[in-house]
Design a protein around this motif. Sequence first.
Motif, short mmCIF file in Angstrom:
data_model
loop_
_atom_site.label_atom_id
_atom_site.label_comp_id
_atom_site.label_asym_id
_atom_site.label_seq_id
_atom_site.Cartn_x
_atom_site.Cartn_y
_atom_site.Cartn_z
N GLN A 173 -27.47 -7.11 -4.98
CA GLN A 173 -26.77 -5.92 -4.50
C GLN A 173 -27.77 -4.82 -4.14
N LEU B 230 -29.09 -5.53 -0.80
CA LEU B 230 -28.14 -5.10 0.24
C LEU B 230 -28.22 -3.60 0.46
N LEU B 231 -28.41 -2.86 -0.62
CA LEU B 231 -28.56 -1.41 -0.50
C LEU B 231 -29.83 -1.06 0.28
N ALA C 249 -29.21 -1.58 3.88
CA ALA C 249 -28.38 -0.52 4.45
C ALA C 249 -29.21 0.73 4.73
N LYS D 162 -23.43 3.99 3.48
CA LYS D 162 -22.27 3.56 2.69
C LYS D 162 -21.46 2.49 3.42
N PHE E 26 -23.50 -0.85 3.47
CA PHE E 26 -23.54 -1.48 2.15
C PHE E 26 -22.17 -2.01 1.76
#
Length: 107
Positions: free
Chosen positions: A38, A41-42, A45, A88, A91
Amino acid sequence: MSAAHPPSTYRRAIIPGGVYFFTVVTHNRAPIFSAEAQVDLLRAAFRRAHQFRPFEIDALVVLSDHLHCIWRLPEGVGDYSGRWRVIKKGFSRAVTRQVNTRNERPV
């Protein structure tokens, strides 16, 4: 406006080329950032947002259910909210396809 979503009463300081401190919390403080995947993934982004809306990250701390960061915007630019919107959105879409009745992802 419903009682569940009262209008915000805070004011935002917008200073072109400014340095800003942010704290962003996950929905219901879910420990989304506990998993390394995760956090990757952030990172992705943030990279995508930076391509379209440049900014500098002076500091960034990611904890399991929130993050803190310090950004420096380019000279003459004050739009940090547009940058956060891109981060945001990117993500959230990468994490889940699930949406609520308002078409929001629970992230």
